[in-house]
Design an enzyme around this catalytic site. Structure first.
Site, PDB file in Angstrom:
ATOM      1  N   LYS A 113     -25.262  46.435 -74.130  1.00 38.83           N
ATOM      2  CA  LYS A 113     -25.508  46.783 -72.727  1.00 38.83           C
ATOM      3  C   LYS A 113     -26.961  47.229 -72.538  1.00 38.83           C
ATOM      4  CE  LYS A 113     -24.296  50.625 -70.483  1.00 38.83           C
ATOM      5  NZ  LYS A 113     -25.432  50.992 -69.601  1.00 38.83           N
ATOM      6  N   LEU A 152     -18.277  60.401 -73.597  1.00 35.78           N
ATOM      7  CA  LEU A 152     -17.896  59.199 -74.351  1.00 35.78           C
ATOM      8  C   LEU A 152     -16.865  58.347 -73.624  1.00 35.78           C
ATOM      9  CD1 LEU A 152     -17.588  60.732 -77.939  1.00 35.78           C
ATOM     10  CD2 LEU A 152     -19.578  59.613 -76.896  1.00 35.78           C
ATOM     11  N   HIS A 153     -17.005  57.044 -73.808  1.00 42.28           N
ATOM     12  CA  HIS A 153     -16.052  56.083 -73.243  1.00 42.28           C
ATOM     13  C   HIS A 153     -15.792  55.004 -74.295  1.00 42.28           C
ATOM     14  CE1 HIS A 153     -19.620  53.646 -72.706  1.00 42.28           C
ATOM     15  NE2 HIS A 153     -20.164  54.550 -71.919  1.00 42.28           N
ATOM     16  N   GLY A 201     -16.870  52.117 -74.682  1.00 37.81           N
ATOM     17  CA  GLY A 201     -18.075  51.436 -75.187  1.00 37.81           C
ATOM     18  C   GLY A 201     -18.618  52.165 -76.408  1.00 37.81           C
ATOM     19  N   HIS A 202     -18.762  53.501 -76.280  1.00 39.88           N
ATOM     20  CA  HIS A 202     -19.228  54.297 -77.425  1.00 39.88           C
ATOM     21  C   HIS A 202     -18.244  54.156 -78.594  1.00 39.88           C
ATOM     22  CE1 HIS A 202     -21.005  56.889 -74.029  1.00 39.88           C
ATOM     23  NE2 HIS A 202     -22.062  56.452 -74.690  1.00 39.88           N
TER      24      HIS A 202
END
Ligand code: AMP
Length: 258
Positions: free
Chosen positions: A121, A6-7, A9-10
């Protein structure tokens, strides 16, 4: 739905869900069916412990099924689509969208969720899933959330971890080039604009899979310019073995360029 590692964005999808719903479920599952390349599946970044730390205080439930749960009888069904899925990434990733459609439908049915938050994205994936649920009369709201980027413009992706130091330094040029899309399109034809973007990406050292200007509504590819409003540029490139995708709408590109 996520594949983990996870980053931000998530996490932005999670935040959007928390803001608008009583209960938020995050799923983490690396779906073998959507990988066209066994090496990509094997080397896909996984870090469940760290993922849990990142989201445990945020979401109500985290669903981390294994393959026996998601495919108890093996891979016996094929859910395919013949219009949106044949373009862009569909041309280069055999069976990818079939795998995505099937797993997200399963996840929606298992969790009985009534809203789904997806990232811009993966824009093709977003409109394909929206179309699946519409056509199958599945009562669900599908929302897209803006692409989160590093400060240098690179779209956040779990795959960025796989970039070598050299390729990580090259990667920001991807967004730098495509974000100028509107300024190229304002004084050039659609095909000339695509060619210009190809040649710039090529000059920066990217191996290009596709560069395509298409309608945000249905991914159709206008050959003459009527209105710009709904246009978007979609690109996939490779740096070494790492495949990067990105896209930007004409309107967003105008904002970035101004
Ligand atoms: P993945 O784990 O790559 O399958 O992605 C799970 C969801 O997160 C998908 O809906 C993606 O579009 C979304 N996502 C991935 N990267 C980003 C990003 N940089 N910004 C916003 N959403 C993203």
């Amino acid at each position: 739905p996520t594949m983990g590692a996870l980053h931000e964005g998530h996490l932005s999808l999670v935040d959007e869900s928390i803001l608008n719903n009583d209960v938020t479920i995050l799923s983490i599952y690396v779906n073998p069916l959507q990988f066209d390349n066994p090496k990509d599946l094997q080397t896909y970044p996984k870090n469940l412990q760290n993922d849990m730390k990142l989201i445990q205080s945020k979401v109500d439930f985290c669903f981390t099924p294994d393959t026996d749960t998601m495919y108890p009888n093996g891979y016996n069904f094929c859910l395919s689509e013949s219009r949106l899925s044949t373009k862009l990434c569909g041309n280069n990733r055999q069976g990818h969208f079939e795998g995505v459609l099937q797993i997200v439908l399963k996840l929606v049915n298992i969790t009985s969720c009534d809203s789904l938050y997806l990232g811009e994205k993966d824009y093709q994936q977003y409109i394909l899933l929206k179309s699946l649920f519409q056509e199958m009369f599945v009562n669900i709201n599908v929302y897209s959330c803006p692409t989160k980027r590093e400060k240098d413009g690179l779209a956040l992706s779990s795959r960025n971890k796989k970039l070598s130091i050299k390729h990580r330094l090259m990667a920001p040029s991807f967004y730098k080039v495509i974000s100028k899309f509107s300024s190229y399109l304002n004084s050039n034809s659609i095909s000339k604009t695509e060619k210009m973007i190809v040649s710039h990406l090529d000059a920066y050292g990217f191996k290009i899979e596709y560069v395509s200007i298409a309608s945000s509504n249905d991914l159709s590819t206008p050959r003459v310019k009527k209105s710009y409003e709904d246009l978007r540029i979609f690109c996939a490139v490779k740096l070494g073995d790492v495949r990067l995708i990105d896209n930007i709408s004409y309107q967003d590109s105008l904002r970035v360029c101004s």
